[in-house]
Scaffold this active site. Structure first.
Site, PDB file in Angstrom:
ATOM      1  N   THR A 144       1.518  -5.997 -16.718  1.00 39.86           N
ATOM      2  CA  THR A 144       1.639  -4.864 -15.802  1.00 39.86           C
ATOM      3  C   THR A 144       2.179  -3.620 -16.513  1.00 39.86           C
ATOM      4  OG1 THR A 144       3.270  -4.062 -14.161  1.00 39.86           O
ATOM      5  CG2 THR A 144       3.563  -6.274 -14.921  1.00 39.86           C
ATOM      6  N   SER A 180      12.443  -5.168 -13.112  1.00 37.26           N
ATOM      7  CA  SER A 180      12.727  -6.270 -12.173  1.00 37.26           C
ATOM      8  C   SER A 180      12.618  -7.566 -12.966  1.00 37.26           C
ATOM      9  CB  SER A 180      11.714  -6.300 -11.021  1.00 37.26           C
ATOM     10  OG  SER A 180      10.484  -6.845 -11.475  1.00 37.26           O
ATOM     11  N   TYR A 182      10.713 -10.016 -12.308  1.00 40.01           N
ATOM     12  CA  TYR A 182       9.266 -10.281 -12.459  1.00 40.01           C
ATOM     13  C   TYR A 182       8.716  -9.530 -13.671  1.00 40.01           C
ATOM     14  CZ  TYR A 182       4.420  -8.746 -11.902  1.00 40.01           C
ATOM     15  OH  TYR A 182       3.123  -8.399 -12.148  1.00 40.01           O
ATOM     16  N   HIS A 183       9.021  -8.232 -13.758  1.00 40.16           N
ATOM     17  CA  HIS A 183       8.474  -7.447 -14.858  1.00 40.16           C
ATOM     18  C   HIS A 183       8.968  -7.976 -16.209  1.00 40.16           C
ATOM     19  CE1 HIS A 183       7.735  -4.468 -11.548  1.00 40.16           C
ATOM     20  NE2 HIS A 183       6.599  -4.374 -12.209  1.00 40.16           N
ATOM     21  N   LYS A 186       6.874 -10.736 -17.517  1.00 39.19           N
ATOM     22  CA  LYS A 186       5.634 -10.242 -18.134  1.00 39.19           C
ATOM     23  C   LYS A 186       5.899  -9.774 -19.570  1.00 39.19           C
ATOM     24  CE  LYS A 186       2.721 -10.510 -14.638  1.00 39.19           C
ATOM     25  NZ  LYS A 186       1.578 -11.421 -14.680  1.00 39.19           N
TER      26      LYS A 186
HETATM   27  N1  LIG Z   1      -2.230  -6.948  -7.664  1.00 37.13           N
HETATM   28  C1  LIG Z   1      -1.673  -6.004  -8.416  1.00 37.13           C
HETATM   29  O1  LIG Z   1      -1.468  -4.861  -7.984  1.00 37.13           O
HETATM   30  C2  LIG Z   1      -1.284  -6.315  -9.841  1.00 37.13           C
HETATM   31  C3  LIG Z   1      -0.833  -5.266 -10.663  1.00 37.13           C
HETATM   32  C4  LIG Z   1      -0.468  -5.554 -11.979  1.00 37.13           C
HETATM   33  C5  LIG Z   1      -0.551  -6.851 -12.463  1.00 37.13           C
HETATM   34  N2  LIG Z   1      -0.970  -7.856 -11.630  1.00 37.13           N
HETATM   35  C6  LIG Z   1      -1.022  -9.221 -12.180  1.00 37.13           C
HETATM   36  O2  LIG Z   1      -2.332  -9.718 -11.996  1.00 37.13           O
HETATM   37  C7  LIG Z   1      -2.294 -11.117 -11.733  1.00 37.13           C
HETATM   38  C8  LIG Z   1      -3.059 -11.418 -10.448  1.00 37.13           C
HETATM   39  O3  LIG Z   1      -2.490 -10.662  -9.392  1.00 37.13           O
HETATM   40  P1  LIG Z   1      -2.880 -10.941  -7.889  1.00 37.13           P
HETATM   41  O4  LIG Z   1      -2.493  -9.745  -7.118  1.00 37.13           O
HETATM   42  O5  LIG Z   1      -4.273 -11.452  -7.803  1.00 37.13           O
HETATM   43  O6  LIG Z   1      -1.852 -12.125  -7.553  1.00 37.13           O
HETATM   44  P2  LIG Z   1      -2.084 -13.429  -6.661  1.00 37.13           P
HETATM   45  O7  LIG Z   1      -0.732 -13.992  -6.374  1.00 37.13           O
HETATM   46  O8  LIG Z   1      -2.933 -13.102  -5.485  1.00 37.13           O
HETATM   47  O9  LIG Z   1      -2.895 -14.399  -7.643  1.00 37.13           O
HETATM   48  C9  LIG Z   1      -2.273 -15.301  -8.517  1.00 37.13           C
HETATM   49  C10 LIG Z   1      -2.814 -16.688  -8.212  1.00 37.13           C
HETATM   50  O10 LIG Z   1      -2.247 -17.606  -9.146  1.00 37.13           O
HETATM   51  C11 LIG Z   1      -1.799 -18.770  -8.480  1.00 37.13           C
HETATM   52  N3  LIG Z   1      -0.690 -19.313  -9.272  1.00 37.13           N
HETATM   53  C12 LIG Z   1       0.542 -18.791  -9.477  1.00 37.13           C
HETATM   54  N4  LIG Z   1       1.273 -19.589 -10.266  1.00 37.13           N
HETATM   55  C13 LIG Z   1       0.482 -20.640 -10.601  1.00 37.13           C
HETATM   56  C14 LIG Z   1       0.682 -21.799 -11.396  1.00 37.13           C
HETATM   57  N5  LIG Z   1       1.857 -22.056 -11.997  1.00 37.13           N
HETATM   58  N6  LIG Z   1      -0.346 -22.668 -11.520  1.00 37.13           N
HETATM   59  C15 LIG Z   1      -1.535 -22.444 -10.900  1.00 37.13           C
HETATM   60  N7  LIG Z   1      -1.773 -21.367 -10.123  1.00 37.13           N
HETATM   61  C16 LIG Z   1      -0.768 -20.476  -9.980  1.00 37.13           C
HETATM   62  C17 LIG Z   1      -1.404 -18.305  -7.090  1.00 37.13           C
HETATM   63  O11 LIG Z   1      -1.482 -19.338  -6.126  1.00 37.13           O
HETATM   64  C18 LIG Z   1      -2.414 -17.188  -6.832  1.00 37.13           C
HETATM   65  O12 LIG Z   1      -3.550 -17.655  -6.128  1.00 37.13           O
HETATM   66  C19 LIG Z   1      -0.827 -11.516 -11.663  1.00 37.13           C
HETATM   67  O13 LIG Z   1      -0.435 -12.060 -12.901  1.00 37.13           O
HETATM   68  C20 LIG Z   1      -0.121 -10.192 -11.439  1.00 37.13           C
HETATM   69  O14 LIG Z   1       1.179 -10.200 -11.952  1.00 37.13           O
HETATM   70  C21 LIG Z   1      -1.348  -7.621 -10.341  1.00 37.13           C
END
Ligand SMILES: NC(=O)c1ccc[n+]([C@@H]2O[C@H](COP(=O)([O-])OP(=O)(O)OC[C@H]3O[C@@H](n4cnc5c(N)ncnc54)[C@H](O)[C@@H]3O)[C@@H](O)[C@H]2O)c1
Length: 399
Positions: A144, A180, A182-183, A186
């Site tokens: 991120t 945070s 979380y960050h 990453k």
């Molecule tokens: N959505 C955003 O705005 C955004 C922005 C920047 C970065 N990201 C990153 O992109 C990625 C996807 O984001 P998203 O919004 O689709 O999130 P999301 O939570 O909808 O998707 C992540 C999926 O991974 C699964 N998951 C989590 N931990 C797991 C594990 N240990 N084993 C198996 N499955 C697991 C969850 O059940 C979920 O379905 C994430 O890593 C997030 O940090 C998202």
């Protein structure tokens, strides 16, 4: 190509899977469904109804046959990570499977530690699985823009920059200043991937992604496309998606403080476009490539005003309220980040943000009652400087 999508049930994962199938690739997906559980824990549900994975997959198979395979499992188990890499022989592994919410990680010690274990260990397991069973795969990891921090006072580079110190020049990774727990997970992931690429010669693109919004994918005809989830609660609803949900139910748009916080944003459609481009074009002259993945920068206040003006035209009578900022962040700051690499690879935004907001409002309208039912989940209870687990009913199934 064989594409392994880790986190296929999520907001980005489910849309990406459909795009990759549409492009003719074979998709292997894994998920442990933790996102479904953590959103429930926040007292909410996806505004747009989504099917169970069994139903999702059987409908997809009607269109694409056996070009998709799903495996339920948790990446924090190394045997599962190894098995899935062995079974799928992936050309590219897209790693989305992490706990993606900053507020969720800030609830209390338990949520901080869960986020670290889930994200850092899952990521290490996939790096080891690659090293042992598929060293030529390309790992595309979703990090991120928040890894960099938000107010360094100078332009944020794409991963590395040149410095001069005491008369000597060197190219070094940008010093991460995450805001945070979380960050920080990453940042730890990025450091671990960079080390693995250097030490074992693995190949990876580490995406510093901006905040994603939107509901649609342009290319895929609506009779084939199965909608992805869309959250609006305080932990999992990203800011623009949350504003649109608020507008649809006549709730004030909840702007933190004065709303001067500026970030990079991109539409779901464009997140998928960029990841697909990176799959097609792996790094050539480097093992570890960092890209900043966003379209434009906006302040939170700009976004609220856009939703208001578009919502008002649609007869929604949108109101904006400035609320106490639960985060520790500057509300007025210099923010500018490079984002040239993806454009050089061919990325061009699909639609304007205004068009996208219109579509989101249209897509949410039929599900207004689902948002109204869980509207208490929008209200901010998680604060950066306090432990508030007592305010949130913890789901005992969360590790
Ligand atoms: N959505 C955003 O705005 C955004 C922005 C920047 C970065 N990201 C990153 O992109 C990625 C996807 O984001 P998203 O919004 O689709 O999130 P999301 O939570 O909808 O998707 C992540 C999926 O991974 C699964 N998951 C989590 N931990 C797991 C594990 N240990 N084993 C198996 N499955 C697991 C969850 O059940 C979920 O379905 C994430 O890593 C997030 O940090 C998202």
């Amino acid at each position: 190509m064989n594409i392994l999508i880790l986190g296929i049930d999520g907001y980005i994962g489910w849309a990406l899977a459909q795009k990759q199938l549409y492009l003719g690739n074979k998709v292997f997906g894994i998920d442990n469904f933790s996102r479904r559980e953590t959103v429930k824990e926040m007292g909410s549900d996806s505004a747009i109804p989504i099917e169970t994975m069994n139903k999702r997959i059987s409908k997809i198979k009607e269109v694409y046959g056996n070009r998709i395979e799903f495996f339920e499992g948790d990446l924090t188990y190394s045997t599962f990570a190894n098995d899935i890499v062995k079974k799928s022989c992936p050309d590219a592994i897209v790693h989305l499977a992490e706990q993606p919410s900053a507020p969720y990680s800030m609830i209390d010690q338990k949520h901080c530690i869960y986020t670290h274990q889930n994200n850092v260990i899952g990521n290490l397991n996939i790096i080891y699985a690659m090293k042992n069973f598929s060293p030529n795969s390309h790992l595309i990891k979703l990090g991120t823009m928040g890894e960099y921090g938000y107010d360094p006072g100078f332009v944020i580079p794409e991963g590395f920059f040149e410095i001069e110190y005491l008369g000597r020049k060197a190219t070094v990774p940008y010093p991460k200043m995450a805001g945070s727990w979380y960050h920080w997970t990453k940042v730890h992931d990025s450091n671990n991937i960079m080390f693995a690429c250097k030490t074992w010669g693995l190949k990876s693109t580490d995406i510093m992604q901006g905040i994603v919004y939107g509901t649609r994918l342009k290319d895929i005809p609506s009779y084939i496309y199965q909608p992805t989830r869309f959250d609006f609660d305080e932990a999992f609803g990203t800011v623009l998606n949350r504003f649109c949900s608020e507008a649809v139910i006549g709730h004030d748009l909840t702007v933190h403080g004065a709303g001067g916080q500026t970030r990079g944003f991109l539409a779901l459609e464009d997140s998928i476009q960029c990841i697909s481009l990176l799959i097609e074009k792996p790094p050539e002259n480097e093992n570890y490539r960092v890209v900043n993945q966003f379209d434009e920068q906006y302040s939170v206040k700009d976004l609220a005003n856009k939703v208001k003006s578009i919502g008002d035209k649609k007869g929604l009578d949108v109101t904006i309220a400035n609320t106490e900022n639960p985060r520790k962040e500057k509300e007025s700051h210099y923010y500018k980040a490079d984002h040239k690499k993806l454009r050089d690879l061919g990325f061009k935004a699909t639609r304007t943000i205004e068009e996208e907001i219109e579509y989101v409002l249209e897509d949410l309208h039929p599900h207004k009652d689902r948002i109204l039912k869980n509207k208490q989940a929008i209200i901010k209870k998680i604060k950066w400087n306090s432990q508030v687990s007592s305010l949130i009913s913890l789901n005992p199934s969360t590790p």
